[in-house]
Design an enzyme around this catalytic site. Structure first.
Site, mmCIF file in Angstrom:
data_model
loop_
_atom_site.group_PDB
_atom_site.id
_atom_site.type_symbol
_atom_site.label_atom_id
_atom_site.label_comp_id
_atom_site.label_asym_id
_atom_site.label_seq_id
_atom_site.Cartn_x
_atom_site.Cartn_y
_atom_site.Cartn_z
ATOM 1 N N LYS A 1 0.590 -27.094 11.297
ATOM 2 C CA LYS A 1 -0.024 -26.115 12.191
ATOM 3 C C LYS A 1 -1.325 -25.705 11.691
ATOM 4 C CE LYS A 1 4.505 -24.309 13.653
ATOM 5 N NZ LYS A 1 5.548 -23.396 13.243
ATOM 6 N N GLN B 1 7.057 -18.284 10.070
ATOM 7 C CA GLN B 1 7.940 -19.545 10.284
ATOM 8 C C GLN B 1 9.538 -19.105 10.216
ATOM 9 O OE1 GLN B 1 6.617 -22.584 11.056
ATOM 10 N NE2 GLN B 1 8.724 -23.194 11.274
ATOM 11 N N ASP C 1 3.880 -17.267 19.321
ATOM 12 C CA ASP C 1 5.152 -17.659 19.637
ATOM 13 C C ASP C 1 5.840 -17.672 20.713
ATOM 14 O OD1 ASP C 1 5.967 -19.671 17.700
ATOM 15 O OD2 ASP C 1 6.591 -18.490 16.154
#
Ligand code: NDP
Length: 295
Positions: A52, A96, A119
């Site tokens: 990422k 995460q 997200d």
């Protein structure tokens, strides 16, 4: 059979984003920034986080990774998130998953400012998505990436029967909901299957578009697929393989070798949905930046 090449589409998309990042940077006089927090040392998560950060830099955006030890308390983590919420240089915040068991995922989701929740997990973003206000929310990256693939491959979806296998909050549920929306790349009749579904093959065999997000290698077999269906494989499963240096290889939720030839289009694993997830995260981060500067 058409192979849906997520690697190529994600590269194209990242190149487009790079150009857009340059334009918006010039207009705003500052740089979009994504901060990823990782708690603990899960090896798969470390790979995802590294990828990422790398992709973010490649498109000209700032990327910061905050690595916290596994013993970090929930309070400390929430404190970090609050500081990032207040930081005007941070446009996207991602924590995460999975988190260590002493940290409640829901508390973390709730702590992130919805306007930086790239997200798309915060209930405010999920709610706006369900209402169809897609310009007012962030869409969860994996389902968003699948929409992008369907759109770029010009796959006919209107009025088709889409069967989603899996009902997780990050893939199955948002995916099913999006396929129901009245968009060019959706507008389907939707069925959702899960572990309590009865006669699943009967249902999956009715799918014009079959989306598998289960987490079990080769679960979707030939007998479960209608000839000519479009098959989207979200699964990423590690299978032991001593012939590989890593000791494993990746397999999807679909028995690709036996299913692919009977489909009209299919995503491979790896190289299908996976690369799109990161590209959409970058797209959401840039979107957040543009919104925060009214661009
Ligand atoms: P979860 O484990 O959260 O959810 C799995 C879903 O599959 C659940 O709804 C579960 O049903 C259902 N399921 C499990 N076993 C069966 C079964 N035997 N029959 C029917 N349904 C079943 O997984 P995720 O949604 O997070 O991820 C799914 C897969 O996608 C994983 O392989 C993951 O690694 C991958 N993934 C890939 C991403 C990408 O970028 N390509 C991103 C995110 C995930 P129930 O709810 O009843 O338990």
């Amino acid at each position: 059979m058409m192979l849906i090449d997520g690697k190529k589409v994600s590269t194209d998309l990242k190149n487009e984003l790079k150009t857009r990042v340059e334009e918006l940077k010039a207009k705003a006089g500052c740089v979009p920034g994504l901060t990823v927090i990782i708690v603990g040392e899960d090896p798969a998560s470390q790979v995802y986080v590294r990828n990422k950060a790398k992709s973010c830099k490649e498109t000209g955006m700032n990327s910061t990774v905050i690595e916290l030890p596994a013993e970090t308390s929930q309070k400390e983590l929430l404190g970090k998130i609050e500081a990032l919420n207040q930081d005007p240089d941070v446009h996207g915040i991602l924590v995460q998953q999975p988190l260590p068991s002493h940290i409640e995922e829901y508390a973390v989701t709730m702590a992130i400012d919805p306007s930086k929740d790239v997200d798309g997990f915060h209930p405010e973003n999920v709610g706006q998505m369900v209402l169809g206000n897609l310009d007012k929310c962030f869409i969860s990256c994996t389902p968003f990436g699948i929409l992008e693939l369907l759109r770029r491959y010009d796959i006919e979806t209107r009025g088709k029967h889409c069967v989603v296998v899996g009902r997780s909050n990050i893939v199955g549920k948002p995916m099913a909901n999006l396929m129901l929306q009245k968009l060019r790349e959706t507008n389907c009749t939707v069925t959702v299957c899960h572990s309590a579904t009865q006669n699943m093959p009967e249902l999956t065999r009715q799918a014009d578009i079959l989306i598998a997000a289960i987490g079990r290698a080769n679960f979707i077999t030939r007998e479960m697929v209608k000839p000519g269906a479009v098959v989207i494989d979200v699964g990423i499963n590690r299978i032991e393989d001593p012939s590989r240096k890593s000791g494993f290889r990746l397999a999807g939720d679909v028995d690709f070798d036996n299913v692919a030839k009977m489909t009209s289009a299919i995503t491979p694993v790896p190289g299908g949905v996976g690369p799109m997830t990161i590209a959409m995260l970058l797209k959401n981060t840039l979107q957040s930046f543009a919104r925060s500067h009214n661009l």
